[in-house]
Motif scaffolding. Structure first.
Motif, PDB file in Angstrom:
ATOM      1  N   TYR A  16      40.701 -40.998 -11.504  1.00 17.60           N
ATOM      2  CA  TYR A  16      41.933 -39.657 -11.813  1.00 17.60           C
ATOM      3  C   TYR A  16      42.588 -40.294 -11.133  1.00 17.60           C
ATOM      4  O   TYR A  16      42.137 -40.376  -9.437  1.00 17.60           O
ATOM      5  N   GLN A  23      41.147 -40.219  -6.897  1.00 20.04           N
ATOM      6  CA  GLN A  23      40.331 -39.242  -6.874  1.00 20.04           C
ATOM      7  C   GLN A  23      38.787 -39.866  -7.595  1.00 20.04           C
ATOM      8  O   GLN A  23      38.843 -39.929  -9.049  1.00 20.04           O
ATOM      9  N   VAL A  25      35.745 -38.781  -9.636  1.00 19.63           N
ATOM     10  CA  VAL A  25      35.718 -38.399  -9.972  1.00 19.63           C
ATOM     11  C   VAL A  25      33.012 -37.963  -9.812  1.00 19.63           C
ATOM     12  O   VAL A  25      33.204 -37.579  -9.806  1.00 19.63           O
ATOM     13  N   PRO A  44      29.098 -27.080  -7.710  1.00 18.85           N
ATOM     14  CA  PRO A  44      29.845 -26.643  -7.759  1.00 18.85           C
ATOM     15  C   PRO A  44      31.847 -27.223  -8.751  1.00 18.85           C
ATOM     16  O   PRO A  44      31.109 -27.934  -9.612  1.00 18.85           O
ATOM     17  N   SER A  45      32.307 -25.457  -8.801  1.00 18.39           N
ATOM     18  CA  SER A  45      33.768 -26.840  -9.614  1.00 18.39           C
ATOM     19  C   SER A  45      33.541 -27.505  -9.236  1.00 18.39           C
ATOM     20  O   SER A  45      34.341 -27.697  -7.425  1.00 18.39           O
ATOM     21  N   GLY A  46      34.894 -28.455  -9.787  1.00 18.30           N
ATOM     22  CA  GLY A  46      35.422 -29.819  -9.458  1.00 18.30           C
ATOM     23  C   GLY A  46      34.452 -30.612  -9.492  1.00 18.30           C
ATOM     24  O   GLY A  46      35.169 -31.919  -8.042  1.00 18.30           O
ATOM     25  N   SER A  47      33.003 -30.599  -9.688  1.00 21.58           N
ATOM     26  CA  SER A  47      32.080 -31.923  -9.259  1.00 21.58           C
ATOM     27  C   SER A  47      31.691 -32.594  -9.804  1.00 21.58           C
ATOM     28  O   SER A  47      31.104 -33.637  -9.412  1.00 21.58           O
ATOM     29  N   GLY A  48      32.717 -32.469 -11.046  1.00 21.61           N
ATOM     30  CA  GLY A  48      32.512 -33.467 -12.068  1.00 21.61           C
ATOM     31  C   GLY A  48      31.445 -33.497 -13.315  1.00 21.61           C
ATOM     32  O   GLY A  48      31.145 -34.517 -13.881  1.00 21.61           O
ATOM     33  N   LYS A  49      31.094 -31.925 -13.969  1.00 20.06           N
ATOM     34  CA  LYS A  49      30.887 -31.755 -14.566  1.00 20.06           C
ATOM     35  C   LYS A  49      31.084 -32.046 -15.877  1.00 20.06           C
ATOM     36  O   LYS A  49      30.187 -32.952 -17.049  1.00 20.06           O
ATOM     37  N   SER A  50      31.951 -31.819 -16.128  1.00 19.52           N
ATOM     38  CA  SER A  50      32.647 -32.131 -17.372  1.00 19.52           C
ATOM     39  C   SER A  50      33.215 -33.179 -17.619  1.00 19.52           C
ATOM     40  O   SER A  50      33.050 -33.808 -18.336  1.00 19.52           O
ATOM     41  N   THR A  51      33.196 -33.937 -16.618  1.00 19.90           N
ATOM     42  CA  THR A  51      33.218 -35.066 -16.944  1.00 19.90           C
ATOM     43  C   THR A  51      32.752 -36.115 -17.130  1.00 19.90           C
ATOM     44  O   THR A  51      32.514 -36.656 -18.145  1.00 19.90           O
TER      45      THR A  51
HETATM   46  P1  ADP Z   1      33.479 -29.319 -13.163  1.00 19.31           P
HETATM   47  O1  ADP Z   1      33.511 -28.903 -14.703  1.00 19.31           O
HETATM   48  O2  ADP Z   1      32.228 -30.043 -12.415  1.00 19.31           O
HETATM   49  O3  ADP Z   1      34.465 -28.247 -12.696  1.00 19.31           O
HETATM   50  P2  ADP Z   1      35.467 -31.930 -13.651  1.00 19.31           P
HETATM   51  O4  ADP Z   1      34.113 -32.673 -14.021  1.00 19.31           O
HETATM   52  O5  ADP Z   1      36.070 -30.697 -14.617  1.00 19.31           O
HETATM   53  O6  ADP Z   1      34.833 -30.835 -12.636  1.00 19.31           O
HETATM   54  O7  ADP Z   1      36.649 -32.383 -13.054  1.00 19.31           O
HETATM   55  C1  ADP Z   1      35.943 -32.976 -11.477  1.00 19.31           C
HETATM   56  C2  ADP Z   1      37.462 -33.834 -10.856  1.00 19.31           C
HETATM   57  O8  ADP Z   1      38.429 -34.319 -11.518  1.00 19.31           O
HETATM   58  C3  ADP Z   1      38.383 -32.167 -10.206  1.00 19.31           C
HETATM   59  O9  ADP Z   1      38.499 -32.091  -8.980  1.00 19.31           O
HETATM   60  C4  ADP Z   1      39.798 -32.381 -11.583  1.00 19.31           C
HETATM   61  O10 ADP Z   1      40.562 -31.615 -11.073  1.00 19.31           O
HETATM   62  C5  ADP Z   1      39.722 -33.336 -11.668  1.00 19.31           C
HETATM   63  N1  ADP Z   1      39.868 -33.621 -13.261  1.00 19.31           N
HETATM   64  C6  ADP Z   1      39.715 -33.319 -14.058  1.00 19.31           C
HETATM   65  N2  ADP Z   1      40.153 -34.181 -15.293  1.00 19.31           N
HETATM   66  C7  ADP Z   1      40.918 -34.040 -14.840  1.00 19.31           C
HETATM   67  C8  ADP Z   1      42.796 -35.197 -15.540  1.00 19.31           C
HETATM   68  N3  ADP Z   1      42.354 -35.376 -16.715  1.00 19.31           N
HETATM   69  N4  ADP Z   1      43.534 -35.544 -14.452  1.00 19.31           N
HETATM   70  C9  ADP Z   1      43.446 -35.572 -13.296  1.00 19.31           C
HETATM   71  N5  ADP Z   1      42.452 -34.843 -12.622  1.00 19.31           N
HETATM   72  C10 ADP Z   1      41.101 -34.627 -13.243  1.00 19.31           C
END
Ligand code: ADP
Ligand code: MG
Length: 236
Positions: A16, A23, A25, A44-51
């Protein structure tokens, strides 16, 4: 068949842009999940799981890599075909339930079946049956505002299962729930893997849910740190 690979991703990369900086991800992530198993993704939160879930399920195109889902090269498909693939084969359960405020439990499920072109009569029957299977038989006519968090999540699970999807994605499905409701939810997902041979991919922070996992994958900083099968052969 149980143990067969349902989804296989290679070399996934995603970054992103935030202002001028970039960054990363997801960093060269290889991932697969099998039919009949609960694959848990922790980290941990922010590790890229949802992505990662978004890239696997056709919600967000990765910058690099490929996803073979049920034998099909997901990101090579046209947008409309990807949407169709999701509708036909994927069930989603999120932390926030994502229910329609104005619809009762039965209608929430019927709505999805309608999109899947199931005739109304059959949709009604299937909605009732699947809601009963998650223990909501006495709650069929309640709206979200009249239900507890655990009940709402069970409606969301019923809605996802009603399509009989081969791939089920759950992103922190229990984090808004008390521990008893959380256990019920994860057990239902576990049952879906076993009874329906679905590949169930669950993102969670909750170590208590590990008891229901067949496989546990740890992510950190956009990478997979560890990946192991849970051995229950020594347990009673
Ligand atoms: P998790 O689900 O493990 O908490 P995410 O996959 O949601 O992690 O996010 C991983 C990183 O990508 C985080 O630092 C988040 O801030 C960043 N991020 C997620 N979605 C976006 C987006 N649409 N634009 C910019 N940064 C994003
Ligand atoms: Mg997340």
């Amino acid at each position: 068949m149980t143990g067969q690979i349902a989804i296989d991703a290679k070399n996934l990369g995603k970054s992103y842009k935030i202002g001028k900086s970039k960054q990363q991800v997801l960093k060269n992530v290889d991932f697969n999940a099998c039919h009949g198993q609960v694959t848990m993704i922790m980290g941990p939160s922010g590790s890229g799981k949802s992505t990662l879930i978004a890239a696997l399920s056709g919600l967000m195109k990765p910058d690099e890599g490929e996803v073979i889902a049920l034998g099909e090269n997901l990101w090579k498909k046209k947008r409309g075909k990807i949407d169709r693939f999701r509708l036909d084969h994927c069930g989603f359960i999120f932390q926030g339930f994502n229910l329609f405020p104005a619809l009762n439990a039965t209608q929430q499920v019927e709505q999805v079946l309608k999109y899947c072109k199931v005739p109304h009569g059959e949709a009604k029957k299937r909605a009732k049956a699947v809601l009963e299977s998650v223990g909501l038989g006495p709650r069929l006519s309640l709206r979200p505002s009249e239900m507890s968090g655990g009940e709402k999540q069970r409606v969301a699970i019923a809605r996802a299962l009603s399509k009989e999807p081969s791939l089920i994605f759950a992103d922190e499905p229990t984090s808004a729930l008390d521990s008893v409701s959380g256990q019920v939810v994860i057990r239902l997902l576990h049952d879906a893997a076993k009874a329906r041979n679905a590949a169930v991919i669950v993102v969670t922070h909750d170590p208590r849910l590990e008891a229901y996992a067949d496989r546990i994958i740890h992510m950190e900083d956009g990478k997979i740190l560890s990946d192991h099968m849970v051995d229950r052969s020594s347990q009673a």
